[in-house]
Design an enzyme around this catalytic site. Structure first.
Site, PDB file in Angstrom:
ATOM      1  N   LYS A  13       0.862  -1.244  -0.086  1.00 39.78           N
ATOM      2  CA  LYS A  13      -0.109   0.149  -0.101  1.00 39.78           C
ATOM      3  C   LYS A  13       0.839   1.321   0.050  1.00 39.78           C
ATOM      4  CE  LYS A  13      -1.893  -1.078   4.053  1.00 39.78           C
ATOM      5  NZ  LYS A  13      -1.363  -2.333   4.235  1.00 39.78           N
ATOM      6  N   ARG A  88      -8.923   1.040   9.457  1.00 41.48           N
ATOM      7  CA  ARG A  88      -8.209  -0.243   9.776  1.00 41.48           C
ATOM      8  C   ARG A  88      -9.271  -1.193  10.651  1.00 41.48           C
ATOM      9  NH1 ARG A  88      -2.319   0.456   9.131  1.00 41.48           N
ATOM     10  NH2 ARG A  88      -1.340  -1.466   9.356  1.00 41.48           N
ATOM     11  N   ARG A 127      11.642  -7.109   4.132  1.00 43.62           N
ATOM     12  CA  ARG A 127      11.382  -5.695   3.794  1.00 43.62           C
ATOM     13  C   ARG A 127      12.563  -4.926   4.730  1.00 43.62           C
ATOM     14  NH1 ARG A 127       5.799  -2.900   4.414  1.00 43.62           N
ATOM     15  NH2 ARG A 127       5.822  -3.521   6.765  1.00 43.62           N
ATOM     16  N   ARG A 160      12.262  -2.563  10.086  1.00 41.15           N
ATOM     17  CA  ARG A 160      11.203  -2.181  11.304  1.00 41.15           C
ATOM     18  C   ARG A 160      10.995  -3.453  12.361  1.00 41.15           C
ATOM     19  NH1 ARG A 160       6.007  -0.338   7.839  1.00 41.15           N
ATOM     20  NH2 ARG A 160       4.958  -1.347   9.588  1.00 41.15           N
ATOM     21  N   ARG A 171       0.197  -9.004  13.826  1.00 49.88           N
ATOM     22  CA  ARG A 171      -0.476  -8.155  12.702  1.00 49.88           C
ATOM     23  C   ARG A 171      -1.397  -8.603  11.669  1.00 49.88           C
ATOM     24  NH1 ARG A 171       4.541  -5.675  10.210  1.00 49.88           N
ATOM     25  NH2 ARG A 171       3.406  -4.120   8.941  1.00 49.88           N
TER      26      ARG A 171
END
Ligand code: AMP
Length: 219
Positions: A13, A88, A127, A160, A171
């Site tokens: 996103k 969310r 990532r 992260r 998550r």
């Protein structure tokens, strides 16, 4: 133009929001980035959010709703907004509806990025992000020219904390429980536009623009 980008963590996103922002001067409003800024500043809100985010849980609705409410009618949002990571929960979506109604505007589209679970995990665990300019890399599929260094600004790339395996699991659970119901919420309103999120960022952007073709006021 007012867009929402929905999708599980790692669906891309943020990457798509940046590309759409560059293309048409739309303003990306990313609650995750705003919260990370608050954590960096060490504010009271930041300290509270820090623990929750590291664990991979959702920050309370009231906090993120307030953050968006403070930004959504700013001058920099005049050409339009891309909401990235907000809403969310259904409560956040209802609060957003109320804000837009008050402004006398409507949503143009809710882009729903869809990706199989194995790909989500592979993307998130590889990532790496630049804490300075927010550029996103991947250890396998999108490595920087110099290992560990941002191509754009020379920042030192980081993983992260919430991209570590324990947090990824939490998550995903938060996504399934709280965010997935939004798909039905927006499908019901008729603004949901599904987009396959596998492939390169360029391929996904092409699909995004193609999907938006039928949407009035398209980018
Ligand atoms: P993101 O960068 O969008 O993946 O968000 C990182 C983290 O920030 C999430 O895992 C949540 O802890 C928190 N967060 C971001 N946006 C929201 C939101 N709209 N509601 C609740 N928590 C959020």
């Amino acid at each position: 133009m007012k867009l929402i980008l929905l999708g599980p963590p790692g669906a891309g996103k943020g990457t798509q929001a940046k590309r759409l922002e560059d293309r048409r001067g739309l303003r990306q409003l990313a609650t995750g980035d705003m919260l990370r800024e608050a954590v960096k500043s060490g504010s009271e809100l930041g300290q509270k959010a820090d623990r929750i985010m590291k664990a991979g849980q959702l920050v309370p609705d009231g906090i993120v709703i307030q953050m968006i409410a403070e930004r959504i009618d700013g001058k920099d949002c005049a050409k339009g907004i891309i909401l990235d990571g907000f809403p969310r929960t259904v409560a956040q979506a209802e609060a957003l509806d109320a804000m837009l109604t008050e402004q006398g505007v409507t949503l143009d589209a809710v882009l729903s990025y869809e990706l199989p679970l194995e790909e989500i995990i592979a993307r998130l665990s590889g990532r790496r992000t630049c804490p300075v300019c927010k550029s996103v890399y991947h250890t396998v599929t999108r490595s920087p020219r110099v290992k560990g260094v941002c191509d754009h600004c020379g920042g030192k790339l980081i993983q992260r904390e919430d991209d570590r395996p324990e947090s990824i699991r939490t998550r995903m659970l938060a996504y399934e429980k709280s965010t997935r119901p939004l798909l039905d919420y927006y499908r019901h309103i008729g603004s949901l536009v599904p987009v396959l999120a596998s492939g390169t960022p360029e391929e996904i952007l092409k699909r995004t623009l193609y999907s938006l073709n039928g949407v009035p006021g398209r980018v």
